[in-house]
Design a protein around this motif. Structure first.
Motif, PDB file in Angstrom:
ATOM      1  N   GLU A  59      -3.096  -1.870   8.297  1.00  0.00           N
ATOM      2  CA  GLU A  59      -3.854  -1.814   9.552  1.00  0.00           C
ATOM      3  C   GLU A  59      -4.040  -3.208  10.153  1.00  0.00           C
ATOM      4  N   GLY A  60      -3.454  -4.221   9.529  1.00  0.00           N
ATOM      5  CA  GLY A  60      -3.577  -5.584  10.034  1.00  0.00           C
ATOM      6  C   GLY A  60      -4.884  -6.259   9.659  1.00  0.00           C
ATOM      7  N   LYS A  61      -5.602  -5.720   8.689  1.00  0.00           N
ATOM      8  CA  LYS A  61      -6.873  -6.316   8.251  1.00  0.00           C
ATOM      9  C   LYS A  61      -6.610  -7.124   6.989  1.00  0.00           C
ATOM     10  N   VAL A  62      -6.844  -8.437   7.057  1.00  0.00           N
ATOM     11  CA  VAL A  62      -6.631  -9.296   5.895  1.00  0.00           C
ATOM     12  C   VAL A  62      -7.970  -9.846   5.410  1.00  0.00           C
ATOM     13  N   SER A  63      -8.083  -9.979   4.118  1.00  0.00           N
ATOM     14  CA  SER A  63      -9.322 -10.466   3.511  1.00  0.00           C
ATOM     15  C   SER A  63      -9.568 -11.923   3.855  1.00  0.00           C
ATOM     16  N   ILE A  64     -10.819 -12.244   4.077  1.00  0.00           N
ATOM     17  CA  ILE A  64     -11.224 -13.619   4.366  1.00  0.00           C
ATOM     18  C   ILE A  64     -10.871 -14.537   3.191  1.00  0.00           C
ATOM     19  N   ASP A  65     -10.676 -13.952   2.007  1.00  0.00           N
ATOM     20  CA  ASP A  65     -10.333 -14.716   0.813  1.00  0.00           C
ATOM     21  C   ASP A  65      -8.828 -14.962   0.668  1.00  0.00           C
ATOM     22  N   SER A  66      -8.015 -14.362   1.544  1.00  0.00           N
ATOM     23  CA  SER A  66      -6.554 -14.484   1.416  1.00  0.00           C
ATOM     24  C   SER A  66      -6.072 -15.858   1.888  1.00  0.00           C
ATOM     25  N   PRO A  67      -4.901 -16.276   1.419  1.00  0.00           N
ATOM     26  CA  PRO A  67      -4.350 -17.568   1.856  1.00  0.00           C
ATOM     27  C   PRO A  67      -4.159 -17.634   3.379  1.00  0.00           C
ATOM     28  N   LEU A  68      -3.727 -16.541   3.985  1.00  0.00           N
ATOM     29  CA  LEU A  68      -3.531 -16.527   5.441  1.00  0.00           C
ATOM     30  C   LEU A  68      -4.856 -16.766   6.159  1.00  0.00           C
ATOM     31  N   ALA A  69      -5.892 -16.044   5.770  1.00  0.00           N
ATOM     32  CA  ALA A  69      -7.197 -16.189   6.423  1.00  0.00           C
ATOM     33  C   ALA A  69      -7.761 -17.597   6.222  1.00  0.00           C
ATOM     34  N   ARG A  70      -7.647 -18.113   5.014  1.00  0.00           N
ATOM     35  CA  ARG A  70      -8.165 -19.468   4.756  1.00  0.00           C
ATOM     36  C   ARG A  70      -7.445 -20.511   5.616  1.00  0.00           C
ATOM     37  N   ALA A  71      -6.135 -20.312   5.835  1.00  0.00           N
ATOM     38  CA  ALA A  71      -5.377 -21.250   6.665  1.00  0.00           C
ATOM     39  C   ALA A  71      -5.765 -21.133   8.143  1.00  0.00           C
ATOM     40  N   LEU A  72      -6.196 -19.942   8.565  1.00  0.00           N
ATOM     41  CA  LEU A  72      -6.536 -19.717   9.973  1.00  0.00           C
ATOM     42  C   LEU A  72      -7.936 -20.189  10.351  1.00  0.00           C
ATOM     43  N   LEU A  73      -8.857 -20.222   9.400  1.00  0.00           N
ATOM     44  CA  LEU A  73     -10.257 -20.530   9.713  1.00  0.00           C
ATOM     45  C   LEU A  73     -10.413 -21.844  10.478  1.00  0.00           C
ATOM     46  N   GLY A  74     -11.135 -21.761  11.585  1.00  0.00           N
ATOM     47  CA  GLY A  74     -11.436 -22.939  12.382  1.00  0.00           C
ATOM     48  C   GLY A  74     -10.348 -23.354  13.353  1.00  0.00           C
ATOM     49  N   LYS A  75      -9.208 -22.686  13.321  1.00  0.00           N
ATOM     50  CA  LYS A  75      -8.089 -23.043  14.202  1.00  0.00           C
ATOM     51  C   LYS A  75      -8.309 -22.472  15.598  1.00  0.00           C
TER      52      LYS A  75
END
Length: 160
Positions: A116-132
Motif C-alpha cells: 500500500e506504499g506505507k513504510v515504517s518510520i524505522d526503515s532505512p528509506l524513511a530514516r534517509a527521507l526524514l527532514g528532506k
C-alpha cells in the motif's frame, strides 16, 4: 532496534477496529461454537472443539497484544509547520535515478504495508527521507547497495 511508538490516526483507528471486532464479535462466536462442540461428547477426538479452543487462544493472545501495544502508542497528527519537509505521516513522491515514480507514506511499525506504499518510520528509506525537502537527493543504503532517489512531492493529506 526498538520499535517507534508512533502511529497515525488512521493506523490507530484500524487497530481499534480490529480489537473491537475480535472482542465483541469473533470471540463470542468462537466461544459459542466451542460450547456446542463440547456438548457433543468426547472432546479428545472432537476436531471442532480442538480447533475452537486453539482459535480462542489465538484471539486472546492478539487481544492482549493489541491492548498492551495501544497503551504504548502515541498518535501523531500532522503539524502545519512540517509543510515542505518530510516527517512522520508524510506522503512522499520519489523518482528513482533510472526514472519511475513511487509514492510512500511514513507510518509507524504497527501499520506499515509496502504493497500500500506505507513504510515504517524505522526503515532505512524513511530514516534517509526524514527532514528532506522537495528536489533533495536521497541516498538509501540497502542490502543490494545504494539507491538514489529525488523527492518530487511532499504532502500531509491523502491524494484526492
Amino acid at each position: 532496534m526498538k520499535k517507534a511508538n508512533l502511529i497515525t490516526r488512521e493506523g490507530w483507528n484500524t487497530l481499534e477496529q480490529e480489537l473491537k471486532y475480535l472482542w465483541k464479535e469473533e470471540r463470542p462466536r468462537v466461544t459459542l461454537a466451542v460450547q456446542e462442540a463440547a456438548a457433543l461428547g468426547d472432546r479428545s477426538e472432537n476436531a471442532e472443539y480442538i480447533y475452537g479452543k486453539k482459535r480462542l487462544r489465538e484471539i486472546d493472545r492478539r487481544v492482549r497484544f493489541l491492548s498492551k501495544r495501544m497503551e504504548q502508542l502515541r498518535i501523531v497528527e500532522p503539524d502545519p509547520r512540517q509543510e515542505g519537509k518530510v516527517y512522520f505521516g508524510a506522503w512522499v513522491v520519489l523518482e528513482a535515478e533510472e526514472g519511475g515514480l513511487s509514492t510512500y507514506r511514513l507510518v509507524g511499525p504497527d501499520e506499515f504495508n509496502v504493497s500500500e506504499g506505507k513504510v515504517s518510520i524505522d526503515s532505512p528509506l524513511a530514516r534517509a527521507l526524514l527532514g528532506k525537502e522537495v528536489d533533495d537527493e536521497v541516498i538509501v543504503r540497502t542490502p543490494e547497495g545504494e539507491q538514489v532517489y529525488y523527492i518530487n512531492e511532499i504532502r500531509y493529506k491523502a491524494a484526492e
